[in-house]
Design a protein around this motif. Structure first.
Motif, PDB file in Angstrom:
ATOM      1  N   LEU A 240       2.931  12.555  18.476  1.00 38.30           N
ATOM      2  CA  LEU A 240       2.167  11.537  18.216  1.00 38.30           C
ATOM      3  C   LEU A 240       0.693  12.229  17.526  1.00 38.30           C
ATOM      4  CD1 LEU A 240       2.439   9.325  21.135  1.00 38.30           C
ATOM      5  CD2 LEU A 240       3.070   8.715  18.920  1.00 38.30           C
ATOM      6  N   GLU A 241       0.229  13.446  17.975  1.00 41.43           N
ATOM      7  CA  GLU A 241      -0.658  13.993  17.333  1.00 41.43           C
ATOM      8  C   GLU A 241      -0.479  14.439  16.053  1.00 41.43           C
ATOM      9  OE1 GLU A 241      -2.332  15.771  21.814  1.00 41.43           O
ATOM     10  OE2 GLU A 241      -1.097  17.211  20.453  1.00 41.43           O
ATOM     11  N   SER A 242       0.784  15.099  15.916  1.00 34.91           N
ATOM     12  CA  SER A 242       1.276  15.513  14.565  1.00 34.91           C
ATOM     13  C   SER A 242       1.333  14.556  13.531  1.00 34.91           C
ATOM     14  CB  SER A 242       2.466  16.281  14.581  1.00 34.91           C
ATOM     15  OG  SER A 242       2.492  17.399  15.401  1.00 34.91           O
ATOM     16  N   ALA A 243       1.761  13.256  14.004  1.00 32.09           N
ATOM     17  CA  ALA A 243       1.582  12.103  13.155  1.00 32.09           C
ATOM     18  C   ALA A 243       0.386  11.560  12.665  1.00 32.09           C
ATOM     19  CB  ALA A 243       2.307  11.005  13.814  1.00 32.09           C
ATOM     20  N   LEU A 244      -0.640  11.633  13.524  1.00 30.99           N
ATOM     21  CA  LEU A 244      -2.167  11.159  13.455  1.00 30.99           C
ATOM     22  C   LEU A 244      -2.679  12.240  12.308  1.00 30.99           C
ATOM     23  CD1 LEU A 244      -4.457   9.444  13.706  1.00 30.99           C
ATOM     24  CD2 LEU A 244      -4.980  10.873  15.668  1.00 30.99           C
ATOM     25  N   ALA A 245      -2.405  13.292  12.656  1.00 27.07           N
ATOM     26  CA  ALA A 245      -3.020  14.271  11.732  1.00 27.07           C
ATOM     27  C   ALA A 245      -2.598  14.149  10.396  1.00 27.07           C
ATOM     28  CB  ALA A 245      -3.028  15.985  12.214  1.00 27.07           C
ATOM     29  N   LYS A 246      -1.208  14.125  10.311  1.00 23.01           N
ATOM     30  CA  LYS A 246      -0.610  14.062   8.858  1.00 23.01           C
ATOM     31  C   LYS A 246      -0.988  12.716   8.298  1.00 23.01           C
ATOM     32  CE  LYS A 246       3.982  14.012   6.696  1.00 23.01           C
ATOM     33  NZ  LYS A 246       5.477  14.057   7.113  1.00 23.01           N
ATOM     34  N   SER A 247      -1.173  11.781   8.870  1.00 21.52           N
ATOM     35  CA  SER A 247      -1.577  10.526   8.245  1.00 21.52           C
ATOM     36  C   SER A 247      -3.091  10.485   7.593  1.00 21.52           C
ATOM     37  CB  SER A 247      -1.524   9.241   9.224  1.00 21.52           C
ATOM     38  OG  SER A 247      -2.043   8.096   8.630  1.00 21.52           O
ATOM     39  N   ILE A 248      -3.912  10.911   8.640  1.00 21.82           N
ATOM     40  CA  ILE A 248      -5.352  11.020   8.109  1.00 21.82           C
ATOM     41  C   ILE A 248      -5.593  12.179   6.925  1.00 21.82           C
ATOM     42  CG2 ILE A 248      -7.633  12.430   8.738  1.00 21.82           C
ATOM     43  CD1 ILE A 248      -6.968  11.279  11.538  1.00 21.82           C
ATOM     44  N   SER A 249      -4.842  13.237   6.898  1.00 18.44           N
ATOM     45  CA  SER A 249      -5.005  14.336   5.832  1.00 18.44           C
ATOM     46  C   SER A 249      -4.306  13.473   4.629  1.00 18.44           C
ATOM     47  CB  SER A 249      -4.509  15.617   6.379  1.00 18.44           C
ATOM     48  OG  SER A 249      -2.794  15.731   6.339  1.00 18.44           O
ATOM     49  N   GLY A 250      -3.428  12.987   4.852  1.00 16.67           N
ATOM     50  CA  GLY A 250      -2.456  12.133   3.664  1.00 16.67           C
ATOM     51  C   GLY A 250      -3.484  11.416   2.849  1.00 16.67           C
ATOM     52  N   ILE A 251      -4.557  10.858   3.227  1.00 21.17           N
ATOM     53  CA  ILE A 251      -5.464   9.886   2.635  1.00 21.17           C
ATOM     54  C   ILE A 251      -6.200  10.680   1.402  1.00 21.17           C
ATOM     55  CG2 ILE A 251      -7.419   8.481   2.649  1.00 21.17           C
ATOM     56  CD1 ILE A 251      -6.479   8.130   5.648  1.00 21.17           C
TER      57      ILE A 251
END
Length: 252
Positions: A240-251
């Motif tokens: 879940l932590e990795s998914a959040l970081a990836k989603s944020i940086s993907g913006i």
């Protein structure tokens, strides 16, 4: 005749118990097959498009808060994700081209319906837990008492399989605000409206006319889910932590 009736009643009871075991076993087996692998999903309530900038302006200031009741560590993951995309992290908002602010609102067990509700309600909306409940009434009387009792026993035995194999989902809900510097020649202004309560029966309305401001602002909500058979939080937390970081940086 009484013995024959007793035999038929016993057979019916055994059949009901077997049916309960079969149904319960099928349900548990279905979950075990479909949910044997960890499934992670991340969605945003609103899509954000940022202006492209030159490499020297890829500078980000960020502050992620956690107001949930779980210990979550995403800072280092976000820093790593940004650096891998060529961005520099700064502690000084004045030199940043982008300012990222987030709040992790909720981390815990959930279901698909609640996750969709959080996503659909969007940024800054209240959180409500999913309410689940069930009730059943059995009318036992006369010659049907033994058969109904067998049905209850069969259902209870059938539920043993379901108790050993559970479909578990964990959710992380994060509100995100991103600000970016206007492009050269762009002028950004802001108007604010507020309804302020005065006691229990009076409200005061305010219109605040703002002048030129330094940031363009975007808001969204990120909902991440981890789903697996008999999933434990210790396994769900890092993904879940990795998914959040990836989603944020993907913006960016």
């Amino acid at each position: 005749m009484k013995k024959v009736s007793t035999v038929f009643t016993s057979l019916a009871t055994v059949g009901v118990i077997a049916l309960g075991l079969s149904l319960g076993g099928c349900s548990a087996m279905d979950t075990a097959v479909k949910k044997r692998d960890l499934a992670v999903e991340t969605k945003m309530s609103e899509t954000i498009f940022l202006e492209p900038v030159t490499a020297d302006k890829r500078v980000v200031y960020f502050d992620i808060r956690n107001t949930s009741d779980q210990e979550i560590n995403v800072k280092e993951r976000i820093v790593s994700a940004f650096k891998s995309r060529g961005y520099r992290i700064t502690e000084d908002p004045k030199e940043a081209t982008y300012m990222l602010q987030g709040n992790i609102l909720k981390v815990g067990k959930s279901d698909g319906k609640e996750a969709q509700s959080h996503l659909g309600s969007g940024f800054d909306s209240g959180l409500t837990g999913a309410a689940m409940g069930a009730g059943a009434t059995y009318a036992l009387g006369g010659s049907g008492r033994s058969t109904a009792g067998g049905a209850i026993a069969g259902a209870a035995l059938g539920f043993i399989g379901d108790a050993l194999v559970s479909d578990v989902m964990y959710i992380m809900v994060t509100d995100l605000q991103i600000r970016e510097r206007p492009l050269e020649g762009e002028v950004v202004t802001q108007t604010q409206k507020a309804n302020l309560a005065q006691g229990s029966s009076t409200t005061t309305k305010q219109n605040i006319e703002g002048g030129k401001i330094e940031w363009k602002t975007y808001r969204t909500r990120i909902v991440s889910t981890a789903n697996k058979m008999n999933l434990e939080f210790e396994e769900a937390k890092p993904v879940l932590e990795s998914a959040l970081a990836k989603s944020i940086s993907g913006i960016f």
